[in-house]
Design a protein around this motif. Sequence first.
Motif, PDB file in Angstrom:
ATOM      1  N   TRP A  30       0.826  -1.218   0.000  1.00  0.00           N
ATOM      2  CA  TRP A  30       0.000   0.000   0.000  1.00  0.00           C
ATOM      3  C   TRP A  30       0.859   1.266   0.000  1.00  0.00           C
ATOM      4  N   GLN A  31       2.075   1.150   0.459  1.00  0.00           N
ATOM      5  CA  GLN A  31       2.994   2.287   0.320  1.00  0.00           C
ATOM      6  C   GLN A  31       3.295   2.543  -1.169  1.00  0.00           C
ATOM      7  N   ILE A  32       3.525   1.448  -1.901  1.00  0.00           N
ATOM      8  CA  ILE A  32       3.761   1.582  -3.347  1.00  0.00           C
ATOM      9  C   ILE A  32       2.504   2.107  -4.039  1.00  0.00           C
ATOM     10  N   ALA A  33       1.326   1.578  -3.641  1.00  0.00           N
ATOM     11  CA  ALA A  33       0.062   2.035  -4.230  1.00  0.00           C
ATOM     12  C   ALA A  33      -0.159   3.520  -3.961  1.00  0.00           C
ATOM     13  N   THR A  34       0.200   3.971  -2.771  1.00  0.00           N
ATOM     14  CA  THR A  34       0.061   5.387  -2.425  1.00  0.00           C
ATOM     15  C   THR A  34       0.972   6.259  -3.285  1.00  0.00           C
ATOM     16  N   ALA A  35       2.207   5.780  -3.486  1.00  0.00           N
ATOM     17  CA  ALA A  35       3.132   6.533  -4.333  1.00  0.00           C
ATOM     18  C   ALA A  35       2.602   6.628  -5.767  1.00  0.00           C
ATOM     19  N   ILE A  36       2.026   5.526  -6.259  1.00  0.00           N
ATOM     20  CA  ILE A  36       1.454   5.531  -7.609  1.00  0.00           C
ATOM     21  C   ILE A  36       0.256   6.474  -7.678  1.00  0.00           C
ATOM     22  N   ALA A  37      -0.574   6.470  -6.619  1.00  0.00           N
ATOM     23  CA  ALA A  37      -1.734   7.360  -6.586  1.00  0.00           C
ATOM     24  C   ALA A  37      -1.300   8.829  -6.594  1.00  0.00           C
ATOM     25  N   ALA A  38      -0.266   9.136  -5.836  1.00  0.00           N
ATOM     26  CA  ALA A  38       0.237  10.515  -5.809  1.00  0.00           C
ATOM     27  C   ALA A  38       0.773  10.918  -7.176  1.00  0.00           C
ATOM     28  N   ALA A  39       1.507   9.997  -7.830  1.00  0.00           N
ATOM     29  CA  ALA A  39       2.033  10.282  -9.167  1.00  0.00           C
ATOM     30  C   ALA A  39       0.883  10.459 -10.162  1.00  0.00           C
ATOM     31  N   ASN A  40      -0.152   9.649 -10.004  1.00  0.00           N
ATOM     32  CA  ASN A  40      -1.318   9.765 -10.879  1.00  0.00           C
ATOM     33  C   ASN A  40      -2.023  11.111 -10.685  1.00  0.00           C
ATOM     34  N   GLY A  41      -2.108  11.552  -9.439  1.00  0.00           N
ATOM     35  CA  GLY A  41      -2.704  12.855  -9.164  1.00  0.00           C
ATOM     36  C   GLY A  41      -1.895  13.984  -9.777  1.00  0.00           C
ATOM     37  N   PHE A  42      -0.577  13.885  -9.659  1.00  0.00           N
ATOM     38  CA  PHE A  42       0.299  14.897 -10.259  1.00  0.00           C
ATOM     39  C   PHE A  42       0.151  14.890 -11.779  1.00  0.00           C
ATOM     40  N   PHE A  43       0.022  13.694 -12.347  1.00  0.00           N
ATOM     41  CA  PHE A  43      -0.180  13.533 -13.789  1.00  0.00           C
ATOM     42  C   PHE A  43      -1.457  14.248 -14.231  1.00  0.00           C
ATOM     43  N   ILE A  44      -2.543  14.083 -13.490  1.00  0.00           N
ATOM     44  CA  ILE A  44      -3.820  14.703 -13.842  1.00  0.00           C
ATOM     45  C   ILE A  44      -3.742  16.216 -13.725  1.00  0.00           C
ATOM     46  N   VAL A  45      -3.185  16.701 -12.622  1.00  0.00           N
ATOM     47  CA  VAL A  45      -3.103  18.142 -12.402  1.00  0.00           C
ATOM     48  C   VAL A  45      -2.228  18.806 -13.469  1.00  0.00           C
ATOM     49  N   SER A  46      -1.084  18.199 -13.761  1.00  0.00           N
ATOM     50  CA  SER A  46      -0.149  18.790 -14.733  1.00  0.00           C
ATOM     51  C   SER A  46      -0.758  18.842 -16.123  1.00  0.00           C
ATOM     52  N   LEU A  47      -1.359  17.730 -16.568  1.00  0.00           N
ATOM     53  CA  LEU A  47      -1.939  17.706 -17.901  1.00  0.00           C
ATOM     54  C   LEU A  47      -3.170  18.605 -18.001  1.00  0.00           C
ATOM     55  N   SER A  48      -3.904  18.727 -16.915  1.00  0.00           N
ATOM     56  CA  SER A  48      -5.080  19.609 -16.929  1.00  0.00           C
ATOM     57  C   SER A  48      -4.662  21.052 -17.162  1.00  0.00           C
ATOM     58  N   ILE A  49      -3.616  21.473 -16.469  1.00  0.00           N
ATOM     59  CA  ILE A  49      -3.139  22.860 -16.618  1.00  0.00           C
ATOM     60  C   ILE A  49      -2.602  23.089 -18.027  1.00  0.00           C
ATOM     61  N   THR A  50      -1.785  22.154 -18.515  1.00  0.00           N
ATOM     62  CA  THR A  50      -1.221  22.318 -19.852  1.00  0.00           C
ATOM     63  C   THR A  50      -2.289  22.200 -20.936  1.00  0.00           C
TER      64      THR A  50
END
Length: 353
Positions: free
Chosen positions: A129-149
Amino acid sequence: MSIGIEIIGLVLLGLICWDITITTLTLGGGGPISGRVASWVWKVALYLHRRQSNHRLLQMTGWSILVATPLVWFGIAWVAWSLIFIAFEGSVVNATTQVAADIWQRIYFVGFTITTLGLGDYQPQGRLWQIATAIAAANGFFIVSLSITYLLPIVSAAVKKRQISVYISALGGTPDDILVRCWNGQDFGQFSQHLINLTSELSGIGESYLAYPILYYFHAIQRSRDFVLSFVVFDETLTLLKYGIKQDSQVDPASVDPARRANAAFLRTLKSAYIQPSSETPPLLSLDLLKQAGIPTVSDREFAQRTQGLKFRRQLLLAMVEEGGWTWDAVASTKTTNRAIHLDDETLIQVDE
């Protein structure tokens, strides 16, 4: 542990990541989720507008779709990751007491994680679940970054659309009005230079529609700033030039034909993704005002014969007007309306029409 909930979460996550990737990183149009949601919302707004005319509603709908798209992405991602963490009891614990978090606390933890704010007062339990959390955080960053761009170029392209609309409106409010204003008594003066400029601009907007399909849903209250009306007026102007004016008075084909091809390319883009040709053909433009201005025109009968092959093209134009929340009267002869008359020096600038 619930495998069913886990699978649903993973499927939702895969769908939303695919939708974001298709929408923001390709030139093939909107993704399977955002494209359909935008289309449904616009159809509802258009239905309400047709029942009781409300151009402000259509204008707000376009901008609402723009804002709602990244929110939908984020919301579905939140639901997907929440289902994944909810499916396993003990996946998240209180950072202080190490007590297993309940469902609502896990949803809170997921929201905190995918917004990349950190872990808060809860933490994942175990390496998986630590790995899953890291993936979730990366996924959130992916969504926020692409949304802005994704959002910033759309705003720029929307401004460009309005700029082109005003450019065409400044030439004249309707097709015959444009030609009458450009006629200097002998020929159409520097009108060919405007055609060259607009060919480049419209080609760029056509590509923007492919990259950012949401541009289709942007509507302007003022007729002179609405891209749909300006585009259709411009295309009908080219029809008058090519088929309604006598050969020895026509504008150089080297400027008319490329503009017409650029318009055709844009219409093909709309046909492939947004509209179907209308079952009706709009009434043919009148040559009366051109004749009154002394512009050499062909006969009405010859004009009708020359334009017989344009039926499909003009049905697309009519569909474009109707799907844009207007009627054909908005691009008809100046005997009916002139959408750009308030731009003239001798009229009141504050007229909002």
